[in-house]
Scaffold this active site. Structure first.
Site, mmCIF file in Angstrom:
data_model
loop_
_atom_site.group_PDB
_atom_site.id
_atom_site.type_symbol
_atom_site.label_atom_id
_atom_site.label_comp_id
_atom_site.label_asym_id
_atom_site.label_seq_id
_atom_site.Cartn_x
_atom_site.Cartn_y
_atom_site.Cartn_z
ATOM 1 C CE LYS A 240 -1.326 0.499 -13.250
ATOM 2 N NZ LYS A 240 -1.673 1.875 -12.854
ATOM 3 C CB THR A 241 2.095 -1.207 -7.593
ATOM 4 O OG1 THR A 241 2.395 -0.826 -8.939
ATOM 5 C CG2 THR A 241 3.305 -1.886 -6.991
ATOM 6 C CG ASP B 268 3.381 -3.516 -11.223
ATOM 7 O OD1 ASP B 268 2.405 -3.061 -11.839
ATOM 8 O OD2 ASP B 268 3.906 -2.929 -10.255
ATOM 9 C CD GLU B 269 4.830 -0.056 -14.382
ATOM 10 O OE1 GLU B 269 4.315 0.341 -15.449
ATOM 11 O OE2 GLU B 269 5.009 0.673 -13.391
ATOM 12 C CD GLN C 180 1.260 4.851 -15.807
ATOM 13 O OE1 GLN C 180 2.324 5.091 -15.253
ATOM 14 N NE2 GLN C 180 0.226 4.358 -15.158
ATOM 15 N NE ARG D 53 4.518 8.577 -12.457
ATOM 16 C CZ ARG D 53 3.776 7.487 -12.202
ATOM 17 N NH1 ARG D 53 4.082 6.668 -11.232
ATOM 18 N NH2 ARG D 53 2.704 7.233 -12.926
HETATM 19 P P1 ATP Z 1 1.285 3.585 -11.389
HETATM 20 O O1 ATP Z 1 0.395 3.428 -12.578
HETATM 21 O O2 ATP Z 1 1.893 4.942 -11.325
HETATM 22 O O3 ATP Z 1 2.246 2.455 -11.237
HETATM 23 P P2 ATP Z 1 -0.430 2.290 -9.458
HETATM 24 O O4 ATP Z 1 -1.753 2.103 -10.118
HETATM 25 O O5 ATP Z 1 0.473 1.141 -9.374
HETATM 26 O O6 ATP Z 1 0.293 3.562 -10.110
HETATM 27 P P3 ATP Z 1 -0.050 2.461 -6.627
HETATM 28 O O7 ATP Z 1 1.362 2.925 -6.664
HETATM 29 O O8 ATP Z 1 -0.341 1.073 -6.267
HETATM 30 O O9 ATP Z 1 -0.758 2.858 -8.013
HETATM 31 O O10 ATP Z 1 -0.907 3.407 -5.681
HETATM 32 C C1 ATP Z 1 -0.789 4.820 -5.706
HETATM 33 C C2 ATP Z 1 -0.886 5.388 -4.300
HETATM 34 O O11 ATP Z 1 -2.201 5.260 -3.820
HETATM 35 C C3 ATP Z 1 0.000 4.657 -3.329
HETATM 36 O O12 ATP Z 1 0.523 5.575 -2.411
HETATM 37 C C4 ATP Z 1 -0.970 3.703 -2.640
HETATM 38 O O13 ATP Z 1 -0.520 3.336 -1.363
HETATM 39 C C5 ATP Z 1 -2.228 4.538 -2.589
HETATM 40 N N1 ATP Z 1 -3.470 3.739 -2.552
HETATM 41 C C6 ATP Z 1 -3.854 2.813 -3.446
HETATM 42 N N2 ATP Z 1 -5.065 2.306 -3.127
HETATM 43 C C7 ATP Z 1 -5.447 2.919 -1.975
HETATM 44 C C8 ATP Z 1 -6.601 2.813 -1.126
HETATM 45 N N3 ATP Z 1 -7.608 1.989 -1.397
HETATM 46 N N4 ATP Z 1 -6.637 3.618 -0.044
HETATM 47 C C9 ATP Z 1 -5.638 4.479 0.232
HETATM 48 N N5 ATP Z 1 -4.527 4.617 -0.532
HETATM 49 C C10 ATP Z 1 -4.425 3.843 -1.623
HETATM 50 MG MG MG Z 2 2.407 0.807 -10.142
#
Ligand code: ATP
Ligand code: MG
Length: 720
Positions: free
Chosen positions: A33-34, A217-218, A252, A595
């Protein structure tokens, strides 16, 4: 530009490249997402759909904002300085600074953090002679913030009885006091910014036409006022609304206790007529076993928008579970394990120690410290909240804004200048009469108290003169020296650490001017109030990361140790009586587990010292929610220990079993046992403390009686 989009899966790509329309990305932990949000910003700019100037993005912490800016600079050849990317508080602060006059604030208005706010409320109650047992300051603080977060001023607040009417009146007095002193609390930053845009049509039009893209975000942890603010800024309902791009995860949502409202996600979808909700289901963060555990845990929650995560990463290592006898053993074992991870090549900053409550960090810190492993604590007693730092900041605040009574009251007699409580009372009385700040009242005072107070005022005036044209670090240095703070702590027996912290404040000032857009004293003071705990966490440091689960949201680490996974601690005993509370704890558990990238350790202790008492507990019910085949027990499994269920009904269903660790000396009663009390009725024993004649039992009576601690010797309990 293609390379920008290269590493995205099809759903992520679709999200990043959505046309400018309201969008909701609803997806689980670690699904990107981020990353999607950041990439979208880069994509919007690089395709010329907006400029760095034309968008606003909200992150949950300042740390996250910094990371986002750093990633953007790596993705695009742009200068990210001046971009509106930050937390709600940070962005509102910025808006109010830019338009302080229109917002009805002095140019150098100061921000009260939570502790300052409480001090201001106490001062108010004292001045008004209000009984603080009937109106406890903390309650009042909660009442005021709750109203502000709902967008309600004192003149519009509901009062249904005398007691509440009085609280509303005190809320109004508090508003007056803050206005007079030129200070705003956290909730006020948001409310003021919201009111500013509501009332000031030209300003609103300006920002609405400037920010054509708003990204959040969030989103699941926004509160009502934040949502309203976004709606307003986006020009919702108007002819040309901005494109709001929100990402979040209902699983979350962990800040309900601070007014966060998951309902905002549903409202957003409806009110903004979101056409497509994009779901991301592939997790890129964690190995399979970790993800399976997270999915299994969260599946126990009933109110979910529903989604599941999968990964290509393979099962990876099992989840390791260690049950220690005491919290000291737990800490010792963790540190040994950390040493072995480091020997195997792990970077210290890729290892995190998480806990549910701040109080747990002491033992862990002690063990790390005595083993000589560098570590950093995020949150906890935050740098800017330490006593000596707050004293120094109070002097700086008085220089910036002499009407800040909270700052005045804090240091007028620190270090001691022989200004007694009586003089201060006189001063406060006159200040009320003249309706001026304490500082401005000093010249009106006569007699002996006036003389010593006048010396203090002169000291502040001299410091202001002397520092007028100095760069920030020199201002700080001057104040530390001339306020007498350095001399004071030099003379104190254990003042060394405090002196070191004061020097650290100089560094903080130097760092601040090298990075900040507004490198002034006022800018620095706002930063100190807003960034509080995040200061210590400078990313370059090669250290083990310690923080609460709340503070870990959005972050990731190769190895995560989740400590104290015990009933009463996690889930927290205050939350297990209600379904809502328990479900929020479970979401917190889900955040904790997700995490970890490669290794997840769960640890618990059969007994631990907490708040000066020994507590005995059982493993958390959340452990039982993880499929057993995912777990590798590193200690013999305590087959006799069963977690208890909070409802009596469940206790009837599950016959209680003896618990090896606590059955000893509690008058034959056991954890998990059903008992009857003459007044409270039937309940289940949850935990025990002490032994023999001093034994105390914690019993969950459910219903209106809830959880109680009872002295075994007095309670006359019957086994049922
Ligand atoms: P959270 O809910 O914990 O905030 P999130 O959904 O925001 O998580 P991110 O932090 O954006 O998730 O991504 C999690 C990890 O996966 C990061 O290290 C990111 O770089 C990696 N990632 C995300 N998408 C891809 C992709 N398409 N290919 C490779 N790595 C990815
Ligand atoms: Mg995130």
């Amino acid at each position: 530009m293609t390379s920008l989009l290269d590493n995205l899966n099809p759903e992520q790509l679709a999200a990043v490249t959505l046309p400018p329309q309201p969008a909701l990305i609803l997806a689980g932990a670690g699904s990107g997402k981020t990353r999607v949000l950041t990439t979208r910003i880069a994509w919007l700019i690089s395709t010329g759909q907006t400029t760095p100037h034309g968008l606003l993005a909200v992150t949950f912490t300042n740390k996250a904002a910094k990371e986002m800016l750093a990633r953007l600079s790596a993705m695009l050849p742009i200068n990210t300085r001046g971009m509106w990317i930050g937390t709600f508080h940070g962005l509102c602060n910025r808006l109010l600074r830019a338009h302080y006059r229109d917002a009805g604030l002095p140019e150098t208005f100061q921000i009260l953090d939570s502790a300052d706010q409480l001090a201001a409320i106490k001062r108010l109650l004292k001045a008004l002679n209000v009984d603080d047992e009937k109106y406890p300051p903390r309650d009042l603080q909660h009442f005021i913030n709750g109203n502000k977060e709902a967008g309600v001023r004192a003149d519009a607040a509901d009062a249904w009885d005398d007691w509440t009417r009085k609280k509303v009146a005190l809320y109004a007095e508090y508003e007056r006091q803050c206005q007079k002193e030129g200070v705003v609390d956290f909730a006020e930053l948001l409310l003021r910014a919201y009111e500013l845009l509501t009332r000031n049509e030209p300003l609103r039009a300006h920002y609405q036409s400037r920010f054509r893209h708003i990204l959040v975000d969030e989103f699941q942890d926004t509160n009502r006022l934040q949502y309203l603010w976004l709606k307003l800024l986006a020009g919702h309902g108007g002819p040309a609304p901005a494109a709001v791009f929100a990402v979040g995860d209902d699983d979350q949502s962990i800040y309900a206790f601070r007014g966060a409202d998951v309902g905002n996600m549903r409202d957003f979808e409806r009110e903004f007529a979101v056409k497509s909700v994009i779901r991301l289901e592939q997790n890129y963060r964690s190995h399979g076993n970790i993800l399976d555990a997270a999915n299994a845990i969260i599946a126990n929650n009933s109110r979910r928008l529903g989604k599941n995560l999968w990964t290509e990463a393979g099962a990876g290592e099992p989840i390791r579970l260690y049950e220690a006898l005491t919290d000291m053993d737990e800490a010792r074992w963790i540190v040994e394990e950390i040493q072995s991870l480091i020997r195997d090549g792990a970077a210290r900053s890729d290892i995190a120690l998480l806990y549910r409550s701040n109080a747990q960090s002491r033992v862990l810190e002690h063990q790390l410290f005595s083993t000589g492993i560098p570590y950093r604590v995020y949150g906890g007693l935050r740098f800017f909240e330490r006593q000596e730092i707050k004293h120094a900041l109070a002097y700086l605040r008085l220089i910036a804004n002499a009407d800040d009574d909270t700052a005045f009251a804090r240091v007028v007699n620190f270090p001691t200048r022989g200004i007694g409580a009586r003089s201060l009372e006189l001063l406060a009385d006159s200040a009320r009469t003249y309706n001026t700040s304490l500082y401005a009242t000093v010249p009106h005072l006569a007699g002996r108290p006036a003389a010593s107070l006048a010396v203090f005022v002169r000291l502040i005036e001299d410091m202001r003169q002397a520092t007028r044209d100095l760069p920030l670090p020199e201002v700080i240095d001057h104040v530390l020296e001339h306020s007498g703070l350095r001399a004071h702590y030099r003379a104190e027996r254990e003042g060394e650490e405090r002196l070191a912290n004061l020097d650290e404040l100089l560094n903080a000032g130097a760092n601040f001017i090298s990075e900040a857009e507004d490198p002034t004293l006022t800018g620095f003071l706002a930063h100190a109030s807003l960034e509080a705990g995040e200061h210590q966490a400078d990313a370059g440091q090669e250290a083990i990361q310690l923080m609460t689960v709340h503070a870990a949201k959005g972050l990731e680490f190769d190895a995560v140790f989740l400590t104290g996974v015990e009933e009463g601690l996690f889930p927290h005993e205050n939350s297990i009586q209600e379904t809502d509370g328990l479900e929020e704890e479970r979401r917190l558990m889900y955040v904790a587990v997700t995490r970890a990238r490669k290794r997840l350790y769960l640890t618990l202790a059969q007994s631990r010292m907490l708040h000066g008492q020994t507590r005995y507990s059982l493993k958390s019910r959340f452990i039982d929610e993880i499929p057993p085949q995912l777990i590798k027990w590193l200690t013999p499994r305590q087959a006799a220990q069963r977690y208890y269920e909070p409802s009596l009904e469940a206790a009837h269903r599950t016959p209680p079993r003896a618990s090896a660790s606590v059955a000893r000396d509690t008058g034959g009663f056991r954890i998990g046992q059903l008992v009857r009390h003459a007044k409270f009725g039937e309940g289940v024993i949850v935990s025990a403390e002490g032994s023999g004649g001093d034994a105390k039992l914690q019993i969950n009576f459910g219903g209106s009686h809830g959880m109680k601690w009872l002295m075994l010797g007095m309670a006359k309990l019957e086994a049922v």
